[in-house]
Design a protein around this motif. Structure first.
Motif, PDB file in Angstrom:
ATOM      1  N   ALA A  67       0.827  -1.203   0.000  1.00 52.15           N
ATOM      2  CA  ALA A  67       0.000   0.000   0.000  1.00 52.15           C
ATOM      3  C   ALA A  67       0.860   1.252   0.000  1.00 52.15           C
ATOM      4  N   GLU A  68       0.330   2.298  -0.613  1.00 52.05           N
ATOM      5  CA  GLU A  68       0.950   3.614  -0.514  1.00 52.05           C
ATOM      6  C   GLU A  68       0.038   4.486   0.338  1.00 52.05           C
ATOM      7  N   ILE A  69       0.569   4.938   1.468  1.00 56.37           N
ATOM      8  CA  ILE A  69      -0.175   5.786   2.386  1.00 56.37           C
ATOM      9  C   ILE A  69       0.433   7.184   2.300  1.00 56.37           C
ATOM     10  N   VAL A  70      -0.397   8.173   2.035  1.00 59.34           N
ATOM     11  CA  VAL A  70       0.077   9.552   1.932  1.00 59.34           C
ATOM     12  C   VAL A  70      -0.509  10.336   3.098  1.00 59.34           C
ATOM     13  N   ILE A  71       0.380  10.872   3.947  1.00 58.82           N
ATOM     14  CA  ILE A  71      -0.034  11.652   5.114  1.00 58.82           C
ATOM     15  C   ILE A  71       0.584  13.037   4.993  1.00 58.82           C
ATOM     16  N   ASN A  72      -0.269  14.059   4.915  1.00 62.69           N
ATOM     17  CA  ASN A  72       0.197  15.440   4.764  1.00 62.69           C
ATOM     18  C   ASN A  72       1.259  15.553   3.664  1.00 62.69           C
ATOM     19  N   ASP A  73       0.955  14.991   2.509  1.00 63.17           N
ATOM     20  CA  ASP A  73       1.792  15.023   1.302  1.00 63.17           C
ATOM     21  C   ASP A  73       3.070  14.198   1.388  1.00 63.17           C
ATOM     22  N   GLU A  74       3.261  13.414   2.459  1.00 60.35           N
ATOM     23  CA  GLU A  74       4.427  12.535   2.570  1.00 60.35           C
ATOM     24  C   GLU A  74       3.992  11.096   2.317  1.00 60.35           C
ATOM     25  N   SER A  75       4.597  10.481   1.298  1.00 52.46           N
ATOM     26  CA  SER A  75       4.215   9.133   0.886  1.00 52.46           C
ATOM     27  C   SER A  75       5.063   8.076   1.591  1.00 52.46           C
ATOM     28  N   THR A  76       4.405   6.992   2.029  1.00 52.51           N
ATOM     29  CA  THR A  76       5.076   5.852   2.644  1.00 52.51           C
ATOM     30  C   THR A  76       4.543   4.585   1.982  1.00 52.51           C
ATOM     31  N   ILE A  77       5.443   3.699   1.593  1.00 49.98           N
ATOM     32  CA  ILE A  77       5.051   2.400   1.032  1.00 49.98           C
ATOM     33  C   ILE A  77       5.099   1.376   2.162  1.00 49.98           C
ATOM     34  N   LEU A  78       3.994   0.666   2.372  1.00 51.33           N
ATOM     35  CA  LEU A  78       3.920  -0.381   3.390  1.00 51.33           C
ATOM     36  C   LEU A  78       3.842  -1.746   2.726  1.00 51.33           C
TER      37      LEU A  78
END
Length: 119
Positions: A67-78
């Motif tokens: 998954a790609e989670i975007v929090i306040n324009d910062e992307s993290t791949i899980l």
């Protein structure tokens, strides 16, 4: 599609209680209470949950795929087994670059206690 809770006191394999549906995001409620809920969600490749905010922290754990989670324009791949907490009031979106399944847990109680600690 039915969105009822899973049967209590019966074991289940979390990744198997929800299927992938082409071009869809599918949500299955595990448990839902006024104090919070736990859901399992499947995303077909290319699907996106549009940007939103929530007044509560949300715990996300990937149980299949990526998954790609975007929090306040910062992307993290899980990857499988990895998790993240989306903070309350943060802008966030969830993207399926490949299909994936996740557990989403929202706890709605306890926030009222935090206001007592501020002076």
């Amino acid at each position: 599609m039915e969105n009822s809770e899973v049967e209590k006191s019966k074991f289940f394999i979390i990744v198997e209680i929800i299927e992938y549906v082409p071009n869809s995001v599918v949500i299955k409620t595990i448990i839902k209470k006024t104090t919070g809920n736990v859901s399992v969600v499947s995303f077909d490749s290319g699907e996106v949950l549009s940007e939103k905010t929530s007044p509560f922290d949300t715990f996300i754990q990937v149980i299949d795929g990526q998954a790609e989670i975007v929090i306040n324009d910062e992307s993290t791949i899980l990857e499988i087994g990895q998790a993240i907490i989306i903070p309350a009031h943060a802008r966030n979106s969830i993207k399926a670059n490949v299909r994936f399944k996740m557990i989403s847990t929202i706890i709605k109680s306890g926030y009222e206690d935090m206001s007592l600690n501020t002076f």
